[in-house]
Enzyme design. Structure first.
Site, PDB file in Angstrom:
ATOM      1  N   LYS A  99       0.854  -1.191   0.000  1.00 29.55           N
ATOM      2  CA  LYS A  99       0.000   0.000   0.000  1.00 29.55           C
ATOM      3  C   LYS A  99       0.891   1.243   0.000  1.00 29.55           C
ATOM      4  CE  LYS A  99      -0.250  -0.049   4.918  1.00 29.55           C
ATOM      5  NZ  LYS A  99      -0.787   0.216   6.161  1.00 29.55           N
TER       6      LYS A  99
ATOM      7  N   ASN B 148     -13.630   4.197  -3.604  1.00 33.25           N
ATOM      8  CA  ASN B 148     -12.933   4.432  -2.345  1.00 33.25           C
ATOM      9  C   ASN B 148     -12.362   5.836  -2.332  1.00 33.25           C
ATOM     10  OD1 ASN B 148      -9.756   4.545  -2.044  1.00 33.25           O
ATOM     11  ND2 ASN B 148     -10.207   3.338  -3.892  1.00 33.25           N
ATOM     12  N   SER B 149     -12.319   6.375  -1.115  1.00 28.72           N
ATOM     13  CA  SER B 149     -11.632   7.661  -0.935  1.00 28.72           C
ATOM     14  C   SER B 149     -10.807   7.558   0.350  1.00 28.72           C
ATOM     15  CB  SER B 149     -12.618   8.831  -0.868  1.00 28.72           C
ATOM     16  OG  SER B 149     -13.421   8.722   0.280  1.00 28.72           O
TER      17      SER B 149
ATOM     18  N   GLY C 287      -7.674   7.960   0.772  1.00 32.12           N
ATOM     19  CA  GLY C 287      -6.797   9.129   0.941  1.00 32.12           C
ATOM     20  C   GLY C 287      -5.395   8.751   1.399  1.00 32.12           C
TER      21      GLY C 287
ATOM     22  N   CYS D  90      -3.257   9.135  -7.571  1.00 27.13           N
ATOM     23  CA  CYS D  90      -4.340   8.932  -6.602  1.00 27.13           C
ATOM     24  C   CYS D  90      -5.353  10.063  -6.704  1.00 27.13           C
ATOM     25  CB  CYS D  90      -3.800   8.855  -5.174  1.00 27.13           C
ATOM     26  SG  CYS D  90      -5.144   8.659  -3.984  1.00 27.13           S
TER      27      CYS D  90
ATOM     28  N   GLY E  91     -12.431  -2.187  -9.906  1.00 26.07           N
ATOM     29  CA  GLY E  91     -13.170  -3.440 -10.069  1.00 26.07           C
ATOM     30  C   GLY E  91     -13.621  -3.665 -11.507  1.00 26.07           C
TER      31      GLY E  91
ATOM     32  N   GLY F  93      -9.742  -4.247 -12.625  1.00 22.26           N
ATOM     33  CA  GLY F  93     -10.821  -5.233 -12.761  1.00 22.26           C
ATOM     34  C   GLY F  93     -10.384  -6.649 -13.040  1.00 22.26           C
TER      35      GLY F  93
HETATM   36  C1  LIG Z   1      -9.093   0.495  -1.324  1.00 21.39           C
HETATM   37  C2  LIG Z   1      -8.093   0.853  -2.377  1.00 21.39           C
HETATM   38  C3  LIG Z   1      -6.891   1.467  -2.007  1.00 21.39           C
HETATM   39  C4  LIG Z   1      -5.943   1.798  -2.976  1.00 21.39           C
HETATM   40  N1  LIG Z   1      -4.771   2.385  -2.583  1.00 21.39           N
HETATM   41  C5  LIG Z   1      -3.812   2.659  -3.526  1.00 21.39           C
HETATM   42  C6  LIG Z   1      -2.545   3.194  -3.128  1.00 21.39           C
HETATM   43  O1  LIG Z   1      -2.257   3.376  -1.939  1.00 21.39           O
HETATM   44  N2  LIG Z   1      -1.641   3.479  -4.110  1.00 21.39           N
HETATM   45  C7  LIG Z   1      -1.917   3.257  -5.445  1.00 21.39           C
HETATM   46  O2  LIG Z   1      -1.060   3.534  -6.297  1.00 21.39           O
HETATM   47  N3  LIG Z   1      -3.100   2.703  -5.839  1.00 21.39           N
HETATM   48  C8  LIG Z   1      -4.045   2.420  -4.915  1.00 21.39           C
HETATM   49  N4  LIG Z   1      -5.240   1.852  -5.306  1.00 21.39           N
HETATM   50  C9  LIG Z   1      -5.481   1.561  -6.751  1.00 21.39           C
HETATM   51  C10 LIG Z   1      -5.224   0.085  -7.082  1.00 21.39           C
HETATM   52  O3  LIG Z   1      -3.889  -0.274  -6.817  1.00 21.39           O
HETATM   53  C11 LIG Z   1      -5.559  -0.224  -8.570  1.00 21.39           C
HETATM   54  O4  LIG Z   1      -4.755   0.567  -9.407  1.00 21.39           O
HETATM   55  C12 LIG Z   1      -7.020   0.033  -8.908  1.00 21.39           C
HETATM   56  O5  LIG Z   1      -7.868  -0.316  -7.841  1.00 21.39           O
HETATM   57  C13 LIG Z   1      -7.464  -0.702 -10.179  1.00 21.39           C
HETATM   58  O6  LIG Z   1      -7.337  -2.100 -10.050  1.00 21.39           O
HETATM   59  P1  LIG Z   1      -8.569  -3.054  -9.564  1.00 21.39           P
HETATM   60  O7  LIG Z   1      -9.759  -2.677 -10.400  1.00 21.39           O
HETATM   61  O8  LIG Z   1      -8.084  -4.447  -9.802  1.00 21.39           O
HETATM   62  O9  LIG Z   1      -8.799  -2.743  -8.122  1.00 21.39           O
HETATM   63  C14 LIG Z   1      -6.197   1.516  -4.352  1.00 21.39           C
HETATM   64  C15 LIG Z   1      -7.407   0.883  -4.711  1.00 21.39           C
HETATM   65  C16 LIG Z   1      -8.337   0.542  -3.754  1.00 21.39           C
HETATM   66  C17 LIG Z   1      -9.605  -0.148  -4.185  1.00 21.39           C
END
Ligand SMILES: Cc1cc2nc3c(=O)[nH]c(=O)nc-3n(C[C@H](O)[C@H](O)[C@H](O)COP(=O)(O)O)c2cc1C
Length: 332
Positions: A72, A96-97, A99, A159, A246, A273
């Site tokens: 993370k 999500n937010s 932050g 972000c 997602g 996703g």
């Molecule tokens: C709860 C949550 C927290 C995330 N925190 C970070 C983060 O700290 N740094 C980052 O580069 N991306 C962060 N992301 C983005 C994910 O790494 C990813 O790029 C994004 O969710 C798309 O992939 P997915 O659809 O498989 O989730 C976060 C996503 C989620 C859902």
């Protein structure tokens, strides 16, 4: 990529588990891929922020099977994150937010990195780095350079959930290039820059960070979205807008990976996703060299392993002997 239509299996290309009877055939699939100087045992990583540092998943996932663990986001000092509610479910994805809440780089090293060194030997750890300024990113890298347990960095300039920094750096070629150059000067380790889809041309930003020495680009971070509760007439997130992730974003992510892979020479890490092996293969065909699994981890904590096994099964079915041959093999 090789394809066969006659159903036969070339003997030179496989080890026959049941030689003679000719029925059960096990192909020796090479799943290794390279990102910069890093060699991964397979193309599957964890997506930052959805796997913490692996500790919560260790009961479900053999961490040594993962291609890499992307942590993370870690910042120089502790960040409290945004007010709650900061997660909302939508029809085919989540908002999500958070932050970029985290305890700061020193606490990360003591608690998470040490744990990973003991519990995920042989699996490269890529630290996702957050900052409000280019100096912030560099401070985190400088602190981690003395840590042998860190294989590389993923610089989050994408972000959507922080006021300063975050996506602000990733929406402009000049600032994206400046952050990349500052980070490049601070490390010889593998440097990946994570891009936002919330721009007019993600390929232009990718070219800008490649020119400053990025070893790879992660595509994509979340898409800006919002959700409303019609009964209370209120937004579901305290911060009103958040990042959508997602299955809902997969087509956008695939398009972005394809555009970026056609624009740069460095490896692309595709995400958005991915929930199974077929999803992952689609990203590889679009031009990704590796993939990351994010929101799917919340639905099924073993999702990363299913994706690794799914890629292998696909390769066996299509007699693709090296997973890296899938990269960019899309026929258009
Ligand atoms: C709860 C949550 C927290 C995330 N925190 C970070 C983060 O700290 N740094 C980052 O580069 N991306 C962060 N992301 C983005 C994910 O790494 C990813 O790029 C994004 O969710 C798309 O992939 P997915 O659809 O498989 O989730 C976060 C996503 C989620 C859902």
């Amino acid at each position: 990529m090789r394809s066969r239509n006659d159903g036969s299996t070339p003997r030179s290309a496989c080890s026959l588990a049941d030689l003679g009877r000719g029925e059960i055939v096990t192909l020796n699939i090479d799943l290794r891929v390279s990102i910069g100087t890093l060699e991964l045992k397979n193309p599957v990583m964890t997506a930052s922020g959805t796997f913490a540092s692996g500790r919560e998943f260790a009961d479900f996932v053999d961490l040594t099977r993962l291609g890499a663990i992307v942590t993370k986001g870690v910042s120089a000092c502790a960040w409290p994150g945004n007010p709650s509610p900061r997660i909302a479910e939508t029809a085919s994805g989540m908002l999500n937010s958070i932050g970029l809440q985290n305890p700061g780089v020193d606490a990360f090293v003591e608690k998470d990195l040490r744990w990973l060194e003991d519990n995920a030997p042989g699996t490269p750890v890529i630290v996702n780095v957050s900052g409000h300024s280019a100096e912030d990113y560099v401070d985190v890298i400088r602190r981690l350079e003395i840590e042998p347990g860190v294989a590389g960095y993923e610089i989050n300039i994408s972000c959507p959930n922080v006021e300063q920094g975050g996506m602000a750096f990733g929406t402009d070629c000049l600032s994206a290039a400046a952050v990349t150059a500052a980070c490049r000067a601070a490390t010889a380790r593998t440097l990946i820059v994570k891009l936002t889809p919330n721009v007019t041309s993600i390929a232009e930003i990718a070219r800008a960070v490649e020119a400053e020495g990025a070893d790879g680009v992660s595509v994509i971070n979340t898409l800006l979205g919002m959700a409303i509760d019609a009964e209370s007439c209120r937004p579901l997130l305290a911060r009103v807008v958040g990042g959508l992730s997602g299955p809902a974003i997969k087509p956008v992510a695939l398009r972005a990976v394809w555009e970026v892979a056609n624009a740069v020479k460095v490896p692309v890490i595709g995400m958005g996703g991915i929930a199974n092996g077929t999803d992952a293969v689609e990203f590889l065909l679009a031009g990704a060299s590796a993939v990351a699994v994010g929101t799917a981890n919340f639905v099924d904590p073993t999702a990363t392993i299913r994706v690794i096994d799914g890629i292998r099964e696909y390769c066996e079915r299509h007699t693709v002997l090296r997973a890296r041959d899938l990269t960019g093999a899309l026929r258009v």
